[in-house]
Each structure stands twice: as structure tokens, then as C-alpha cells.
Motif scaffolding. Sequence first.
Motif, mmCIF file in Angstrom:
data_model
loop_
_atom_site.group_PDB
_atom_site.id
_atom_site.type_symbol
_atom_site.label_atom_id
_atom_site.label_comp_id
_atom_site.label_asym_id
_atom_site.label_seq_id
_atom_site.Cartn_x
_atom_site.Cartn_y
_atom_site.Cartn_z
ATOM 1 N N MET A 134 45.457 59.882 25.437
ATOM 2 C CA MET A 134 46.111 61.135 25.794
ATOM 3 C C MET A 134 45.169 62.296 25.455
ATOM 4 O O MET A 134 44.256 62.138 24.641
ATOM 5 C CB MET A 134 47.417 61.299 25.002
ATOM 6 N N ILE A 135 45.406 63.448 26.059
ATOM 7 C CA ILE A 135 44.621 64.642 25.753
ATOM 8 C C ILE A 135 44.760 64.939 24.263
ATOM 9 O O ILE A 135 45.857 64.924 23.714
ATOM 10 C CB ILE A 135 45.098 65.842 26.595
ATOM 11 N N GLY A 136 43.626 65.186 23.611
ATOM 12 C CA GLY A 136 43.617 65.479 22.179
ATOM 13 C C GLY A 136 43.322 64.267 21.315
ATOM 14 O O GLY A 136 43.086 64.399 20.126
ATOM 15 N N ASP A 137 43.357 63.045 21.898
ATOM 16 C CA ASP A 137 43.024 61.847 21.132
ATOM 17 C C ASP A 137 41.554 61.877 20.741
ATOM 18 O O ASP A 137 40.710 62.390 21.465
ATOM 19 C CB ASP A 137 43.279 60.575 21.955
ATOM 20 N N HIS A 138 41.246 61.311 19.600
ATOM 21 C CA HIS A 138 39.869 61.146 19.154
ATOM 22 C C HIS A 138 39.437 59.735 19.535
ATOM 23 O O HIS A 138 40.207 58.800 19.404
ATOM 24 C CB HIS A 138 39.763 61.328 17.636
ATOM 25 N N VAL A 139 38.200 59.602 20.015
ATOM 26 C CA VAL A 139 37.691 58.289 20.412
ATOM 27 C C VAL A 139 36.297 58.077 19.848
ATOM 28 O O VAL A 139 35.610 59.029 19.481
ATOM 29 C CB VAL A 139 37.640 58.145 21.954
ATOM 30 N N THR A 140 35.892 56.819 19.779
ATOM 31 C CA THR A 140 34.538 56.458 19.403
ATOM 32 C C THR A 140 33.760 56.249 20.686
ATOM 33 O O THR A 140 34.198 55.504 21.557
ATOM 34 C CB THR A 140 34.542 55.153 18.575
ATOM 35 N N VAL A 141 32.617 56.935 20.820
ATOM 36 C CA VAL A 141 31.794 56.840 22.025
ATOM 37 C C VAL A 141 30.472 56.177 21.649
ATOM 38 O O VAL A 141 29.865 56.507 20.639
ATOM 39 C CB VAL A 141 31.536 58.237 22.633
ATOM 40 N N LYS A 142 30.057 55.210 22.480
ATOM 41 C CA LYS A 142 28.822 54.488 22.224
ATOM 42 C C LYS A 142 27.928 54.570 23.458
ATOM 43 O O LYS A 142 28.423 54.571 24.579
ATOM 44 C CB LYS A 142 29.144 53.026 21.917
ATOM 45 N N PRO A 144 27.522 57.203 28.607
ATOM 46 C CA PRO A 144 28.271 56.850 27.395
ATOM 47 C C PRO A 144 29.507 56.036 27.755
ATOM 48 O O PRO A 144 30.001 56.078 28.863
ATOM 49 C CB PRO A 144 28.669 58.215 26.825
ATOM 50 N N ARG A 145 29.992 55.258 26.789
ATOM 51 C CA ARG A 145 31.179 54.438 26.992
ATOM 52 C C ARG A 145 32.140 54.666 25.833
ATOM 53 O O ARG A 145 31.730 54.715 24.678
ATOM 54 C CB ARG A 145 30.777 52.956 27.044
ATOM 55 N N VAL A 146 33.425 54.809 26.148
ATOM 56 C CA VAL A 146 34.437 54.933 25.105
ATOM 57 C C VAL A 146 34.657 53.543 24.537
ATOM 58 O O VAL A 146 35.049 52.628 25.246
ATOM 59 C CB VAL A 146 35.754 55.512 25.657
ATOM 60 N N GLU A 147 34.368 53.369 23.264
ATOM 61 C CA GLU A 147 34.537 52.076 22.613
ATOM 62 C C GLU A 147 36.003 51.817 22.281
ATOM 63 O O GLU A 147 36.518 50.772 22.590
ATOM 64 C CB GLU A 147 33.721 52.021 21.311
ATOM 65 N N ALA A 148 36.633 52.763 21.613
ATOM 66 C CA ALA A 148 38.010 52.552 21.162
ATOM 67 C C ALA A 148 38.584 53.863 20.691
ATOM 68 O O ALA A 148 37.853 54.788 20.326
ATOM 69 C CB ALA A 148 38.032 51.553 20.014
ATOM 70 N N PRO A 149 39.916 53.962 20.694
ATOM 71 C CA PRO A 149 40.534 55.143 20.084
ATOM 72 C C PRO A 149 40.234 55.141 18.593
ATOM 73 O O PRO A 149 40.188 54.082 17.970
ATOM 74 C CB PRO A 149 42.028 54.958 20.336
ATOM 75 N N ALA A 150 40.012 56.284 18.019
ATOM 76 C CA ALA A 150 39.764 56.398 16.586
ATOM 77 C C ALA A 150 41.092 56.635 15.895
ATOM 78 O O ALA A 150 41.990 57.268 16.444
ATOM 79 C CB ALA A 150 38.806 57.545 16.304
ATOM 80 N N ALA A 151 41.217 56.099 14.699
ATOM 81 C CA ALA A 151 42.431 56.324 13.930
ATOM 82 C C ALA A 151 42.540 57.799 13.597
ATOM 83 O O ALA A 151 41.570 58.426 13.187
ATOM 84 C CB ALA A 151 42.397 55.501 12.652
ATOM 85 N N THR A 152 43.702 58.366 13.820
ATOM 86 C CA THR A 152 43.906 59.786 13.513
ATOM 87 C C THR A 152 44.612 59.897 12.172
ATOM 88 O O THR A 152 45.482 59.080 11.851
ATOM 89 C CB THR A 152 44.741 60.479 14.596
ATOM 90 N N PRO A 153 44.236 60.865 11.356
ATOM 91 C CA PRO A 153 44.881 61.029 10.057
ATOM 92 C C PRO A 153 46.337 61.437 10.224
ATOM 93 O O PRO A 153 46.702 62.165 11.138
ATOM 94 C CB PRO A 153 44.071 62.142 9.377
ATOM 95 N N VAL A 154 47.162 60.941 9.351
ATOM 96 C CA VAL A 154 48.585 61.276 9.368
ATOM 97 C C VAL A 154 48.766 62.566 8.580
ATOM 98 O O VAL A 154 48.304 62.695 7.447
ATOM 99 C CB VAL A 154 49.421 60.143 8.721
ATOM 100 N N THR A 155 49.425 63.540 9.200
ATOM 101 C CA THR A 155 49.684 64.814 8.513
ATOM 102 C C THR A 155 51.151 64.882 8.148
ATOM 103 O O THR A 155 52.011 64.384 8.863
ATOM 104 C CB THR A 155 49.313 66.015 9.404
ATOM 105 N N THR A 156 51.421 65.495 7.016
ATOM 106 C CA THR A 156 52.823 65.612 6.554
ATOM 107 C C THR A 156 53.263 67.033 6.547
ATOM 108 O O THR A 156 52.523 67.956 6.615
ATOM 109 C CB THR A 156 52.993 65.009 5.151
#
Length: 55
Positions: free
Chosen positions: A28-36, A43-55
Motif C-alpha cells: 500500500m502507499i506509505g509501506d516501507h520495502v527492502t529494495v535490492k 532495482p527489485r522490491v525484495e519484501a515489505p519491511a517490518a514497520t514499527p508499532v506506534t502506541t
Amino acid sequence: MEWNVDRTGVIAPRAVHNAADIARRGLMIGDHVTVKKAGDVIPRVEAPAATPVTT
């Protein structure tokens, strides 16, 4: 792939988003991804990156 002309007149390739791959990965728009680097330029998107949980 599209060709892009920068402000100095240099022509360079630019990757066009693959809508089917984005949908398959559930990105989705705003997702962080790992690019290789997949080749010399593309470039190729490897995988979605884990996003930190905010409280």
C-alpha cells in the motif's frame, strides 16, 4: 521501462511500477520495502519491511 531525460539532458531508463506484483504482495502507499539491485540498473522490491508499532 520508460526513458527519462534529466535536467542536464542525460537520457536514463526508469522502471515502471508493476501493478500486478504490487497487488500480489499487498503493498500500500506509505509501506516501507527492502529494495535490492536485480541487474545492472533495474532495482527489485525484495519484501515489505517490518514497520514499527506506534502506541
